[in-house]
Motif scaffolding. Sequence first.
Motif, PDB file in Angstrom:
ATOM      1  N   MET A  93      18.644  49.409  10.222  1.00 29.06           N
ATOM      2  CA  MET A  93      17.995  48.094  10.249  1.00 29.06           C
ATOM      3  C   MET A  93      16.484  48.264  10.404  1.00 29.06           C
ATOM      4  O   MET A  93      16.034  49.034  11.247  1.00 29.06           O
ATOM      5  N   ARG A 102      15.879  42.165  15.905  1.00 31.13           N
ATOM      6  CA  ARG A 102      16.631  43.363  16.259  1.00 31.13           C
ATOM      7  C   ARG A 102      18.136  43.112  16.367  1.00 31.13           C
ATOM      8  O   ARG A 102      18.905  44.036  16.653  1.00 31.13           O
ATOM      9  N   LYS A 106      21.474  42.590  14.635  1.00 34.38           N
ATOM     10  CA  LYS A 106      22.095  42.832  13.327  1.00 34.38           C
ATOM     11  C   LYS A 106      22.890  41.630  12.844  1.00 34.38           C
ATOM     12  O   LYS A 106      22.982  41.391  11.638  1.00 34.38           O
ATOM     13  N   TRP A 122      21.045  39.229  10.491  1.00 33.88           N
ATOM     14  CA  TRP A 122      20.778  39.695   9.123  1.00 33.88           C
ATOM     15  C   TRP A 122      22.038  39.683   8.266  1.00 33.88           C
ATOM     16  O   TRP A 122      21.943  39.822   7.038  1.00 33.88           O
ATOM     17  N   HIS A 123      23.197  39.521   8.900  1.00 36.77           N
ATOM     18  CA  HIS A 123      24.464  39.550   8.166  1.00 36.77           C
ATOM     19  C   HIS A 123      25.376  38.414   8.629  1.00 36.77           C
ATOM     20  O   HIS A 123      26.457  38.653   9.179  1.00 36.77           O
TER      21      HIS A 123
END
Length: 290
Positions: free
Chosen positions: A1, A265, A267, A270-271
Amino acid sequence: MRRFSQFTCIDWSGAKTERPNGIAVATINRDGPPKLISPEPRWSREDIRNWLFHAAKTEQDMLIGFDLSMSLPFHDIGCYFPQWEDSPSRAIDLWHLVDQSSNDDPHLNILSFLEHPQAARHFRHSRDHVGDLFTGGTGRLRVVEQYQRETGQANSASCFNLVGAAQVGKSSLTGMRMLHQLDGAIPIWPFDPIPETGPLIIEIYTTIAALAAGLPKGKSKIRDRVGLEAALQVLGAPSPGPLSQYDDHSTDALITAAWMKNASRDKRLWHPTKLTNEIAQKEGWTFGVF
């Protein structure tokens, strides 16, 4: 990442004037407090666009959040503008349509687009002027906006509603003009892959940052030093020092920049589980909704 070294929040505005009061820009590095970037005179939308071109040219390691919707609803009925032959099928083509339709409007305004006989049918323009294809109630919502409401993460408004203090349609449409004029100079998530270097643009919603900073739902605006410092303390950010004025645009930008540093930061953000490639290309997504 990917890890960014600088985080910038841009509180955008769709007001007609050249230099709206509602534009505020705040940035924060990995260390230190968030700071306002305040040119004289106030920011214009063209100033922001040119500032972004400079960030791209100098390859700044920066995550840039815009408080606006980067597309209109598509998936609810399989179309942006039903009954309009020229209705596009992707967000980037929507940006082109909005920009070109308002090409003669100054200051990145979208008056001509909203007056287009086909486009006008889909918007609530005022209490007495409602397009015949406006769906009524709150108006149509994107997948991410519907999901926000269902999960209680936020309570976004429809971009097809142009009435009231909470409306986001005008700011979002002027933002689409700006995104089209960037012409790929800076990648935009989730429409584009995350680059290994250089700046990246995301869509953010300042209320999500305010909730993360401990502010209660429905009371997410701060207009004093004590409230700002308390919110930043929750986010682990130092105080920026005294401001010339504590308007909610400035405090929103400062708080959201600090939140972005932390959230980038995570994850999960982002998904998002609901985000598919098709949704990404047609409607985009609000960073922070997972």
